[in-house]
Design a protein around this motif. Structure first.
Motif, PDB file in Angstrom:
ATOM      1  N   ILE A  36      40.218  -0.776 -46.951  1.00  0.00           N
ATOM      2  CA  ILE A  36      40.878  -1.598 -47.961  1.00  0.00           C
ATOM      3  C   ILE A  36      39.969  -1.592 -49.183  1.00  0.00           C
ATOM      4  CG2 ILE A  36      41.653  -3.934 -48.562  1.00  0.00           C
ATOM      5  CD1 ILE A  36      42.409  -4.306 -45.623  1.00  0.00           C
ATOM      6  N   ASN A  37      40.508  -1.140 -50.318  1.00  0.00           N
ATOM      7  CA  ASN A  37      39.727  -0.995 -51.550  1.00  0.00           C
ATOM      8  C   ASN A  37      38.462  -0.182 -51.313  1.00  0.00           C
ATOM      9  OD1 ASN A  37      41.606  -2.551 -52.977  1.00  0.00           O
ATOM     10  ND2 ASN A  37      40.567  -4.445 -52.421  1.00  0.00           N
ATOM     11  N   GLY A  38      38.571   0.858 -50.479  1.00  0.00           N
ATOM     12  CA  GLY A  38      37.440   1.735 -50.211  1.00  0.00           C
ATOM     13  C   GLY A  38      36.436   1.190 -49.206  1.00  0.00           C
ATOM     14  N   MET A  39      36.695  -0.004 -48.703  1.00  0.00           N
ATOM     15  CA  MET A  39      35.782  -0.629 -47.735  1.00  0.00           C
ATOM     16  C   MET A  39      36.337  -0.421 -46.322  1.00  0.00           C
ATOM     17  SD  MET A  39      33.464  -2.342 -49.674  1.00  0.00           S
ATOM     18  CE  MET A  39      32.880  -3.687 -48.724  1.00  0.00           C
ATOM     19  N   PRO A  40      35.492  -0.043 -45.350  1.00  0.00           N
ATOM     20  CA  PRO A  40      35.977   0.171 -43.991  1.00  0.00           C
ATOM     21  C   PRO A  40      36.410  -1.142 -43.334  1.00  0.00           C
ATOM     22  CG  PRO A  40      33.586   0.264 -44.037  1.00  0.00           C
ATOM     23  CD  PRO A  40      34.052   0.149 -45.467  1.00  0.00           C
ATOM     24  N   VAL A  41      37.333  -1.038 -42.383  1.00  0.00           N
ATOM     25  CA  VAL A  41      37.806  -2.203 -41.634  1.00  0.00           C
ATOM     26  C   VAL A  41      37.297  -2.066 -40.203  1.00  0.00           C
ATOM     27  CG1 VAL A  41      39.824  -3.515 -40.878  1.00  0.00           C
ATOM     28  CG2 VAL A  41      39.869  -2.338 -43.093  1.00  0.00           C
ATOM     29  N   HIS A  42      36.678  -3.137 -39.696  1.00  0.00           N
ATOM     30  CA  HIS A  42      36.137  -3.148 -38.336  1.00  0.00           C
ATOM     31  C   HIS A  42      36.717  -4.331 -37.561  1.00  0.00           C
ATOM     32  CE1 HIS A  42      33.001  -0.882 -40.501  1.00  0.00           C
ATOM     33  NE2 HIS A  42      32.870  -0.247 -39.358  1.00  0.00           N
ATOM     34  N   THR A  43      36.653  -4.230 -36.243  1.00  0.00           N
ATOM     35  CA  THR A  43      37.011  -5.342 -35.360  1.00  0.00           C
ATOM     36  C   THR A  43      35.808  -5.652 -34.479  1.00  0.00           C
ATOM     37  OG1 THR A  43      39.349  -4.733 -35.279  1.00  0.00           O
ATOM     38  CG2 THR A  43      38.542  -6.109 -33.504  1.00  0.00           C
ATOM     39  N   VAL A  44      35.544  -6.952 -34.294  1.00  0.00           N
ATOM     40  CA  VAL A  44      34.481  -7.405 -33.400  1.00  0.00           C
ATOM     41  C   VAL A  44      35.106  -8.415 -32.439  1.00  0.00           C
ATOM     42  CG1 VAL A  44      32.247  -8.572 -33.222  1.00  0.00           C
ATOM     43  CG2 VAL A  44      32.739  -7.126 -35.211  1.00  0.00           C
ATOM     44  N   SER A  45      34.881  -8.230 -31.143  1.00  0.00           N
ATOM     45  CA  SER A  45      35.336  -9.211 -30.150  1.00  0.00           C
ATOM     46  C   SER A  45      34.302 -10.327 -30.092  1.00  0.00           C
ATOM     47  CB  SER A  45      35.485  -8.563 -28.770  1.00  0.00           C
ATOM     48  OG  SER A  45      36.501  -7.591 -28.807  1.00  0.00           O
ATOM     49  N   ILE A  46      34.799 -11.553 -30.167  1.00  0.00           N
ATOM     50  CA  ILE A  46      33.940 -12.738 -30.250  1.00  0.00           C
ATOM     51  C   ILE A  46      34.326 -13.738 -29.165  1.00  0.00           C
ATOM     52  CG2 ILE A  46      33.336 -14.737 -31.706  1.00  0.00           C
ATOM     53  CD1 ILE A  46      32.329 -12.282 -33.017  1.00  0.00           C
ATOM     54  N   ALA A  47      33.328 -14.343 -28.524  1.00  0.00           N
ATOM     55  CA  ALA A  47      33.553 -15.520 -27.677  1.00  0.00           C
ATOM     56  C   ALA A  47      33.360 -16.724 -28.580  1.00  0.00           C
ATOM     57  CB  ALA A  47      32.571 -15.564 -26.518  1.00  0.00           C
ATOM     58  N   THR A  56      38.455 -16.045 -26.308  1.00  0.00           N
ATOM     59  CA  THR A  56      38.021 -14.754 -26.824  1.00  0.00           C
ATOM     60  C   THR A  56      38.986 -14.325 -27.916  1.00  0.00           C
ATOM     61  OG1 THR A  56      37.171 -14.144 -24.653  1.00  0.00           O
ATOM     62  CG2 THR A  56      37.524 -12.365 -26.212  1.00  0.00           C
ATOM     63  N   ILE A  57      38.447 -13.895 -29.052  1.00  0.00           N
ATOM     64  CA  ILE A  57      39.290 -13.427 -30.146  1.00  0.00           C
ATOM     65  C   ILE A  57      38.723 -12.116 -30.695  1.00  0.00           C
ATOM     66  CG2 ILE A  57      40.153 -15.712 -30.797  1.00  0.00           C
ATOM     67  CD1 ILE A  57      38.103 -15.772 -33.064  1.00  0.00           C
ATOM     68  N   ASP A  58      39.606 -11.282 -31.219  1.00  0.00           N
ATOM     69  CA  ASP A  58      39.201 -10.088 -31.951  1.00  0.00           C
ATOM     70  C   ASP A  58      39.308 -10.415 -33.436  1.00  0.00           C
ATOM     71  OD1 ASP A  58      38.680  -8.484 -29.745  1.00  0.00           O
ATOM     72  OD2 ASP A  58      40.743  -7.793 -29.613  1.00  0.00           O
ATOM     73  N   VAL A  59      38.217 -10.226 -34.166  1.00  0.00           N
ATOM     74  CA  VAL A  59      38.151 -10.597 -35.579  1.00  0.00           C
ATOM     75  C   VAL A  59      37.974  -9.346 -36.427  1.00  0.00           C
ATOM     76  CG1 VAL A  59      36.906 -11.975 -37.293  1.00  0.00           C
ATOM     77  CG2 VAL A  59      37.087 -12.800 -34.933  1.00  0.00           C
ATOM     78  N   ARG A  60      38.833  -9.195 -37.430  1.00  0.00           N
ATOM     79  CA  ARG A  60      38.713  -8.079 -38.369  1.00  0.00           C
ATOM     80  C   ARG A  60      37.811  -8.480 -39.523  1.00  0.00           C
ATOM     81  NH1 ARG A  60      44.012  -4.346 -39.095  1.00  0.00           N
ATOM     82  NH2 ARG A  60      44.182  -3.837 -36.896  1.00  0.00           N
ATOM     83  N   VAL A  61      37.014  -7.518 -39.952  1.00  0.00           N
ATOM     84  CA  VAL A  61      36.112  -7.710 -41.080  1.00  0.00           C
ATOM     85  C   VAL A  61      36.266  -6.509 -42.000  1.00  0.00           C
ATOM     86  CG1 VAL A  61      33.711  -7.991 -41.797  1.00  0.00           C
ATOM     87  CG2 VAL A  61      34.469  -8.957 -39.627  1.00  0.00           C
ATOM     88  N   ILE A  62      36.415  -6.766 -43.283  1.00  0.00           N
ATOM     89  CA  ILE A  62      36.495  -5.692 -44.270  1.00  0.00           C
ATOM     90  C   ILE A  62      35.096  -5.504 -44.833  1.00  0.00           C
ATOM     91  CG2 ILE A  62      37.496  -4.959 -46.465  1.00  0.00           C
ATOM     92  CD1 ILE A  62      39.899  -6.818 -45.748  1.00  0.00           C
TER      93      ILE A  62
END
Length: 116
Positions: A36-47, A56-62
């Protein structure tokens, strides 16, 4: 298309622990890595633990995410929840402005009384 409503989630009094390292997100249709806008998108699983209720949730970070390993205490900054519906399916997505490792508090030094 209806505008999606986002809710901000307070992280006060919450304990958050990474259950995985950051994983790049791929476009379902093309298989290409999402950006998004040249920035990679990642997912991190979090407790996420609040009031003795773990989930437990999966959180997206740009953007870039620091190196994380399972079990690392983390700070989740700017967490939002967005409900979605596509083709009769629905769910909730989570996104954060940042996820950073938190240094564990140092254990107090215990004096043995020797060589003081």
């Amino acid at each position: 298309m209806a505008k999606l409503q986002k809710w901000h989630i307070s992280m006060e009094q919450a304990i958050t622990i990474a259950l995985s390292g950051a994983r790049p997100v791929s476009d379902i249709e093309t298989g290409e890595l999402k950006s998004i806008n040249g920035m990679p998108v990642h997912t991190v699983s979090i407790a996420l633990i609040r009031d003795d209720n773990p989930t437990t949730i999966d959180v997206r970070v740009i953007g870039e995410v620091p190196s994380l390993t399972a079990g690392t205490p983390v700070e989740v900054v700017g967490l939002t929840l967005t409900p979605w519906e596509i083709n009769g399916r629905h769910g909730i997505s989570f996104q954060a402005d940042a996820i950073r490792p938190v240094s564990p508090p140092r254990a107090p030094r215990v004096s043995t009384g020797e060589g003081v």
